[in-house]
Design a protein around this motif. Structure first.
Motif, PDB file in Angstrom:
ATOM      1  N   TRP A  87       1.117  -0.925  -0.157  1.00  0.00           N
ATOM      2  CA  TRP A  87      -0.299  -0.259  -0.191  1.00  0.00           C
ATOM      3  C   TRP A  87       1.005   1.162  -0.441  1.00  0.00           C
ATOM      4  CZ3 TRP A  87      -3.702  -1.379   4.784  1.00  0.00           C
ATOM      5  CH2 TRP A  87      -4.130  -2.667   3.968  1.00  0.00           C
ATOM      6  N   ARG A  88       0.844   2.297  -0.747  1.00  0.00           N
ATOM      7  CA  ARG A  88       1.182   3.534  -1.306  1.00  0.00           C
ATOM      8  C   ARG A  88       0.337   4.723  -1.002  1.00  0.00           C
ATOM      9  NH1 ARG A  88       3.329   0.048  -4.545  1.00  0.00           N
ATOM     10  NH2 ARG A  88       5.442  -0.553  -4.443  1.00  0.00           N
ATOM     11  N   HIS A  89       1.089   5.233  -0.017  1.00  0.00           N
ATOM     12  CA  HIS A  89       0.690   6.980   0.591  1.00  0.00           C
ATOM     13  C   HIS A  89       1.615   8.119   0.738  1.00  0.00           C
ATOM     14  CE1 HIS A  89      -2.168   9.477   1.876  1.00  0.00           C
ATOM     15  NE2 HIS A  89      -1.515  10.272   2.468  1.00  0.00           N
ATOM     16  N   GLY A  90       2.090   8.641  -1.232  1.00  0.00           N
ATOM     17  CA  GLY A  90       2.836   9.868  -1.503  1.00  0.00           C
ATOM     18  C   GLY A  90       4.417   8.467  -1.314  1.00  0.00           C
ATOM     19  N   PRO A  91       5.130   8.973  -0.097  1.00  0.00           N
ATOM     20  CA  PRO A  91       6.724   8.163  -0.151  1.00  0.00           C
ATOM     21  C   PRO A  91       6.569   6.901   1.212  1.00  0.00           C
ATOM     22  CG  PRO A  91       6.920  10.794   1.214  1.00  0.00           C
ATOM     23  CD  PRO A  91       5.358   9.992   0.082  1.00  0.00           C
ATOM     24  N   LEU A  92       5.811   7.151   1.470  1.00  0.00           N
ATOM     25  CA  LEU A  92       5.467   5.767   2.454  1.00  0.00           C
ATOM     26  C   LEU A  92       5.054   4.525   1.463  1.00  0.00           C
ATOM     27  CD1 LEU A  92       4.736   5.423   5.361  1.00  0.00           C
ATOM     28  CD2 LEU A  92       2.488   5.486   5.328  1.00  0.00           C
ATOM     29  N   GLU A  93       5.340   4.106   2.038  1.00  0.00           N
ATOM     30  CA  GLU A  93       4.810   2.124   1.673  1.00  0.00           C
ATOM     31  C   GLU A  93       4.698   1.395   2.797  1.00  0.00           C
ATOM     32  OE1 GLU A  93       8.035   0.207  -1.273  1.00  0.00           O
ATOM     33  OE2 GLU A  93       8.193   2.209  -2.723  1.00  0.00           O
ATOM     34  N   TYR A  94       4.013   0.509   2.944  1.00  0.00           N
ATOM     35  CA  TYR A  94       3.505  -0.655   3.024  1.00  0.00           C
ATOM     36  C   TYR A  94       3.123  -2.125   3.724  1.00  0.00           C
ATOM     37  CZ  TYR A  94       1.601  -2.465   8.080  1.00  0.00           C
ATOM     38  OH  TYR A  94       0.788  -3.152   8.861  1.00  0.00           O
ATOM     39  N   GLN A  95       3.152  -2.608   3.421  1.00  0.00           N
ATOM     40  CA  GLN A  95       3.467  -3.906   3.416  1.00  0.00           C
ATOM     41  C   GLN A  95       2.892  -4.799   4.428  1.00  0.00           C
ATOM     42  OE1 GLN A  95       6.787  -5.773   2.090  1.00  0.00           O
ATOM     43  NE2 GLN A  95       8.103  -3.821   0.925  1.00  0.00           N
ATOM     44  N   PRO A  96       1.387  -5.063   4.390  1.00  0.00           N
ATOM     45  CA  PRO A  96       0.794  -6.025   5.256  1.00  0.00           C
ATOM     46  C   PRO A  96       1.023  -7.016   6.194  1.00  0.00           C
ATOM     47  CG  PRO A  96      -0.976  -4.884   3.430  1.00  0.00           C
ATOM     48  CD  PRO A  96       0.596  -4.699   3.303  1.00  0.00           C
ATOM     49  N   ALA A  97       1.359  -7.748   4.640  1.00  0.00           N
ATOM     50  CA  ALA A  97       2.113  -9.122   5.374  1.00  0.00           C
ATOM     51  C   ALA A  97       3.587  -9.674   5.945  1.00  0.00           C
ATOM     52  CB  ALA A  97       1.821  -9.957   4.065  1.00  0.00           C
ATOM     53  N   ALA A  98       4.383  -8.795   6.123  1.00  0.00           N
ATOM     54  CA  ALA A  98       4.806  -8.316   6.926  1.00  0.00           C
ATOM     55  C   ALA A  98       5.433  -7.283   8.020  1.00  0.00           C
ATOM     56  CB  ALA A  98       7.205  -8.111   6.190  1.00  0.00           C
ATOM     57  N   ARG A  99       4.130  -6.399   7.906  1.00  0.00           N
ATOM     58  CA  ARG A  99       4.045  -5.653   8.961  1.00  0.00           C
ATOM     59  C   ARG A  99       4.820  -4.786   8.952  1.00  0.00           C
ATOM     60  NH1 ARG A  99       0.385  -6.268  13.275  1.00  0.00           N
ATOM     61  NH2 ARG A  99      -1.536  -7.372  12.429  1.00  0.00           N
ATOM     62  N   LEU A 100       5.616  -4.051   7.970  1.00  0.00           N
ATOM     63  CA  LEU A 100       6.793  -2.896   7.616  1.00  0.00           C
ATOM     64  C   LEU A 100       6.563  -2.048   7.102  1.00  0.00           C
ATOM     65  CD1 LEU A 100       9.476  -3.200   7.042  1.00  0.00           C
ATOM     66  CD2 LEU A 100       9.900  -3.900   5.089  1.00  0.00           C
ATOM     67  N   ALA A 101       6.897  -1.195   7.410  1.00  0.00           N
ATOM     68  CA  ALA A 101       6.521  -0.191   6.607  1.00  0.00           C
ATOM     69  C   ALA A 101       7.900   0.932   6.393  1.00  0.00           C
ATOM     70  CB  ALA A 101       6.356   1.719   7.765  1.00  0.00           C
ATOM     71  N   LEU A 102       7.822   1.519   5.066  1.00  0.00           N
ATOM     72  CA  LEU A 102       9.267   2.121   4.088  1.00  0.00           C
ATOM     73  C   LEU A 102       8.334   3.496   3.972  1.00  0.00           C
ATOM     74  CD1 LEU A 102       9.826  -0.135   1.732  1.00  0.00           C
ATOM     75  CD2 LEU A 102      11.506  -0.947   4.428  1.00  0.00           C
ATOM     76  N   TRP A 103       9.765   4.474   4.478  1.00  0.00           N
ATOM     77  CA  TRP A 103       9.513   5.652   4.689  1.00  0.00           C
ATOM     78  C   TRP A 103      10.722   6.536   3.411  1.00  0.00           C
ATOM     79  CZ3 TRP A 103       5.731   9.231   4.927  1.00  0.00           C
ATOM     80  CH2 TRP A 103       5.865  10.881   4.475  1.00  0.00           C
ATOM     81  N   HIS A 104      10.134   6.661   1.978  1.00  0.00           N
ATOM     82  CA  HIS A 104      11.618   7.312   1.432  1.00  0.00           C
ATOM     83  C   HIS A 104      12.290   6.226   1.091  1.00  0.00           C
ATOM     84  CE1 HIS A 104      10.472  11.403   0.552  1.00  0.00           C
ATOM     85  NE2 HIS A 104      10.388  10.871   1.699  1.00  0.00           N
ATOM     86  N   GLY A 105      11.197   4.844   1.325  1.00  0.00           N
ATOM     87  CA  GLY A 105      12.890   3.606   0.606  1.00  0.00           C
ATOM     88  C   GLY A 105      13.004   2.986   1.735  1.00  0.00           C
ATOM     89  N   LYS A 106      12.697   3.203   2.910  1.00  0.00           N
ATOM     90  CA  LYS A 106      14.306   3.440   4.709  1.00  0.00           C
ATOM     91  C   LYS A 106      12.618   2.638   5.189  1.00  0.00           C
ATOM     92  CE  LYS A 106      16.927   5.137   7.848  1.00  0.00           C
ATOM     93  NZ  LYS A 106      18.356   6.085   8.549  1.00  0.00           N
ATOM     94  N   VAL A 149      11.212   1.552   8.721  1.00  0.00           N
ATOM     95  CA  VAL A 149      11.154   2.397   9.982  1.00  0.00           C
ATOM     96  C   VAL A 149      10.429   0.870  10.850  1.00  0.00           C
ATOM     97  CG1 VAL A 149       9.360   4.708  10.974  1.00  0.00           C
ATOM     98  CG2 VAL A 149      10.476   3.990   8.229  1.00  0.00           C
ATOM     99  N   ASP A 150      10.828   1.129  11.746  1.00  0.00           N
ATOM    100  CA  ASP A 150      10.916   0.040  12.474  1.00  0.00           C
ATOM    101  C   ASP A 150       9.523   0.269  13.920  1.00  0.00           C
ATOM    102  OD1 ASP A 150      11.406  -1.831  14.772  1.00  0.00           O
ATOM    103  OD2 ASP A 150      12.833  -0.950  16.281  1.00  0.00           O
ATOM    104  N   LEU A 151       9.057   0.257  13.214  1.00  0.00           N
ATOM    105  CA  LEU A 151       7.403   0.188  13.797  1.00  0.00           C
ATOM    106  C   LEU A 151       6.592  -0.540  15.394  1.00  0.00           C
ATOM    107  CD1 LEU A 151       4.849   1.418  11.657  1.00  0.00           C
ATOM    108  CD2 LEU A 151       6.298   3.000  13.101  1.00  0.00           C
TER     109      LEU A 151
END
Length: 235
Positions: free
Chosen positions: A127-146, A148-150
């Motif tokens: 899922w994408r929202h601007g520079p945010l990418e979120y992968q629900p299967a892995a619970r992984l958030a990326l901000w500008h490709g980096k 983020v530890d959530l």
């Protein structure tokens, strides 16, 4: 994601509840159709795991009634009935997926993610929202490709905001999704999670609407770096 488990086997029901909680979901478990009916009437669930062999009713009949009542939450049938005819009857009654016992928790969790993504109109694995990418299967958030530890709760909160990008989510709605009935939360816990999302991702990632609740920040707010005051209720 808030999940309802309807399973009369105490060992299996407890195991599923514990396992799904460990990966971050809010989970309610009941062993009869009557209890499930009451729960459905009181709470909005993102998905249901439904056993067909319940002690007080047939799971196919229960599912059929829910669909006739207009309840459209995704339902994954979990049963020992492995005959093709049983699978067909479950799917025809309105099931979104069908698993035969015994089942691996990882597979069930993956099926739940898939049916809820389809129900939300977001079948893509990212899922994408601007520079945010979120992968629900892995619970992984990326901000500008980096990456983020959530925490688990922060990931769940972000997932909720992304699931309803154009909707204002009330505090009550968010708390219901994030916490079980038997597990209360401090009055300011939600605001703490929102503060952390803003700090870890971007000040404008969550927008506060006075007297209403929260919504996903606009792309404009993210680009210019604005946000609502911490703990604020300004529009």
């Amino acid at each position: 994601m808030r999940i309802l488990i309807v399973e009369d086997d105490p060992m299996l029901g407890d195991g599923l509840q514990r396992g799904l909680k460990l990966i971050g979901h809010a989970v309610d478990w009941f062993g009869t159709a009557a209890e499930a009916d009451r729960a459905i009437g009181m709470m909005h669930y993102d998905a249901v795991v439904l056993d067909l062999g319940l002690p007080d009713d047939d799971g196919v009949a229960l599912l059929g009634r829910w669909r006739q009542q207009g309840r459209q939450m995704p339902v994954v049938v979990l049963t020992a009935r492995d005959a093709v005819a049983s699978r067909i009857s479950g799917l025809d009654a309105g099931a979104d997926d069908y698993l035969v016992k015994p089942v691996e928790l990882d597979e069930l969790a993956a099926r739940l993610r898939a049916v809820t993504r389809r129900a939300a109109g977001m079948p893509e694995p990212v899922w994408r929202h601007g520079p945010l990418e979120y992968q629900p299967a892995a619970r992984l958030a990326l901000w500008h490709g980096k990456a983020v530890d959530l925490t688990s709760r922060e990931s769940m909160l972000l997932e909720l905001l992304l699931t309803y990008p154009n909707r204002v989510l009330t505090r009550e709605f968010l708390r219901d999704k994030l916490y079980d009935w038997d597990k209360g939360s401090e009055s300011n816990t939600l605001e703490v999670h929102i503060h952390h999302l803003r700090k870890k991702l971007h000040p404008g990632i969550v927008r506060t609407l006075r007297g209403a609740g929260y919504t996903l920040g606009t792309l404009e707010a993210i680009e210019i770096g604005t946000s609502e005051p911490e703990g604020g209720d300004r529009a």
